[in-house]
Write a protein that holds these residues in place. Structure first.
Motif, PDB file in Angstrom:
ATOM      1  N   GLU A  58       0.829  -1.206   0.000  1.00 20.86           N
ATOM      2  CA  GLU A  58       0.000   0.000   0.000  1.00 20.86           C
ATOM      3  C   GLU A  58       0.864   1.257   0.000  1.00 20.86           C
ATOM      4  N   ASP A  59       1.943   1.235   0.801  1.00 22.60           N
ATOM      5  CA  ASP A  59       2.837   2.394   0.857  1.00 22.60           C
ATOM      6  C   ASP A  59       3.557   2.608  -0.476  1.00 22.60           C
ATOM      7  N   ILE A  60       3.905   1.515  -1.139  1.00 18.22           N
ATOM      8  CA  ILE A  60       4.569   1.629  -2.438  1.00 18.22           C
ATOM      9  C   ILE A  60       3.614   2.228  -3.472  1.00 18.22           C
ATOM     10  N   VAL A  61       2.376   1.748  -3.485  1.00 18.63           N
ATOM     11  CA  VAL A  61       1.387   2.276  -4.433  1.00 18.63           C
ATOM     12  C   VAL A  61       1.153   3.757  -4.176  1.00 18.63           C
ATOM     13  N   MET A  62       1.020   4.132  -2.899  1.00 16.54           N
ATOM     14  CA  MET A  62       0.795   5.538  -2.562  1.00 16.54           C
ATOM     15  C   MET A  62       1.989   6.392  -3.011  1.00 16.54           C
ATOM     16  N   ALA A  63       3.195   5.898  -2.785  1.00 13.76           N
ATOM     17  CA  ALA A  63       4.389   6.654  -3.176  1.00 13.76           C
ATOM     18  C   ALA A  63       4.485   6.788  -4.695  1.00 13.76           C
ATOM     19  N   MET A  64       4.178   5.721  -5.415  1.00 11.97           N
ATOM     20  CA  MET A  64       4.241   5.766  -6.873  1.00 11.97           C
ATOM     21  C   MET A  64       3.195   6.729  -7.440  1.00 11.97           C
ATOM     22  N   ASP A  65       2.010   6.733  -6.835  1.00  8.71           N
ATOM     23  CA  ASP A  65       0.970   7.672  -7.266  1.00  8.71           C
ATOM     24  C   ASP A  65       1.396   9.108  -7.001  1.00  8.71           C
ATOM     25  N   ALA A  66       2.095   9.321  -5.903  1.00  6.27           N
ATOM     26  CA  ALA A  66       2.489  10.678  -5.514  1.00  6.27           C
ATOM     27  C   ALA A  66       3.506  11.288  -6.464  1.00  6.27           C
ATOM     28  N   VAL A  67       4.344  10.468  -7.073  1.00  2.91           N
ATOM     29  CA  VAL A  67       5.391  11.029  -7.943  1.00  2.91           C
ATOM     30  C   VAL A  67       4.972  11.110  -9.407  1.00  2.91           C
ATOM     31  N   GLN A  68       3.752  10.681  -9.710  1.00  3.12           N
ATOM     32  CA  GLN A  68       3.274  10.792 -11.080  1.00  3.12           C
ATOM     33  C   GLN A  68       3.053  12.259 -11.421  1.00  3.12           C
ATOM     34  N   ASN A  69       3.370  12.625 -12.627  1.00  4.70           N
ATOM     35  CA  ASN A  69       3.114  13.995 -13.070  1.00  4.70           C
ATOM     36  C   ASN A  69       1.628  14.174 -13.317  1.00  4.70           C
ATOM     37  N   PRO A  70       1.077  15.296 -12.878  1.00  3.19           N
ATOM     38  CA  PRO A  70      -0.350  15.523 -13.135  1.00  3.19           C
ATOM     39  C   PRO A  70      -0.607  15.686 -14.627  1.00  3.19           C
ATOM     40  N   VAL A  71      -1.773  15.253 -15.050  1.00  5.35           N
ATOM     41  CA  VAL A  71      -2.151  15.330 -16.457  1.00  5.35           C
ATOM     42  C   VAL A  71      -3.412  16.188 -16.556  1.00  5.35           C
ATOM     43  N   SER A  72      -3.428  17.059 -17.517  1.00  7.28           N
ATOM     44  CA  SER A  72      -4.599  17.900 -17.745  1.00  7.28           C
ATOM     45  C   SER A  72      -5.757  17.054 -18.255  1.00  7.28           C
ATOM     46  N   LEU A  73      -6.966  17.403 -17.840  1.00  4.74           N
ATOM     47  CA  LEU A  73      -8.142  16.714 -18.357  1.00  4.74           C
ATOM     48  C   LEU A  73      -8.329  16.977 -19.848  1.00  4.74           C
ATOM     49  N   TYR A  74      -7.703  18.034 -20.331  1.00  6.34           N
ATOM     50  CA  TYR A  74      -7.813  18.389 -21.748  1.00  6.34           C
ATOM     51  C   TYR A  74      -6.623  17.886 -22.559  1.00  6.34           C
ATOM     52  N   GLU A  75      -5.844  16.984 -21.981  1.00 11.88           N
ATOM     53  CA  GLU A  75      -4.706  16.378 -22.676  1.00 11.88           C
ATOM     54  C   GLU A  75      -5.245  15.396 -23.714  1.00 11.88           C
ATOM     55  N   PRO A  76      -4.849  15.560 -24.989  1.00  9.81           N
ATOM     56  CA  PRO A  76      -5.339  14.609 -25.994  1.00  9.81           C
ATOM     57  C   PRO A  76      -4.702  13.236 -25.786  1.00  9.81           C
TER      58      PRO A  76
END
Length: 163
Positions: A58-76
């Motif tokens: 669970e901690d690994i998943v949370m950490a991996m999610d945290a370092v993902q770059n945010p993506v715009s909802l309008y990203e094609p």
């Protein structure tokens, strides 16, 4: 020293602030994944990575999610012949669909136009799930009166919503 300043700037001026400990766990997980992939010649499972790092999955998943770059909802996501498919088109909210909230607003407006007694009966019957007998006992009238008032309330609401 210059490299350290550049790293600090990139860390501190990121669009989302992630704690150093979370970031460290994510980078350790990425390194462990690469090492296990080279060693076993296959993609490791989350449990295998967690076992090597001695950290909960669970901690690994949370950490991996945290370092993902945010993506715009309008990203094609996909473009074919000029019609782009955006991230927003891939996301659905099954609980709060556009039709649902419009219906809720209309229903609340129709209920608000009822006399207080009928409004109370509709609330007890349809939002609290009580029977006509339970409603009759609660508001001290007969079941036949509850039935008549409920029928009138529903007719009034239907007429309002039909307009």
């Amino acid at each position: 020293m210059i490299i350290g300043e550049i790293r600090r700037y990139l860390r501190d001026n990121n669009s989302i602030r992630v704690s150093r400990s979370l970031r460290d766990i994510a980078y350790k997980a990425i390194s462990a994944r690469e090492a296990l992939t080279r060693k076993n010649q296959k993609e490791p499972t989350l449990q295998e990575i967690a076992a090597v790092l001695e950290i909960s999955p669970e901690d690994i998943v949370m950490a991996m999610d945290a370092v993902q770059n945010p993506v715009s909802l309008y990203e094609p996501v996909y473009t074919e012949g000029g019609d782009a498919l955006y991230v927003m088109d891939q996301i659905s909210d099954k609980k709060n669909k556009e039709d649902h909230w419009v219906e809720t607003i209309s229903l609340n407006e129709a209920i608000s136009r009822l006399p207080d007694r009928e409004k109370n009966i509709v609330k007890l019957r349809f939002f609290e799930g009580k029977t006509q007998m339970e409603v009759a006992d609660e508001i001290h009238i007969s079941q036949a009166q509850v039935s008549r008032l409920e029928k009138n309330a529903l007719k009034s609401m239907k007429n309002y919503l039909a307009d």
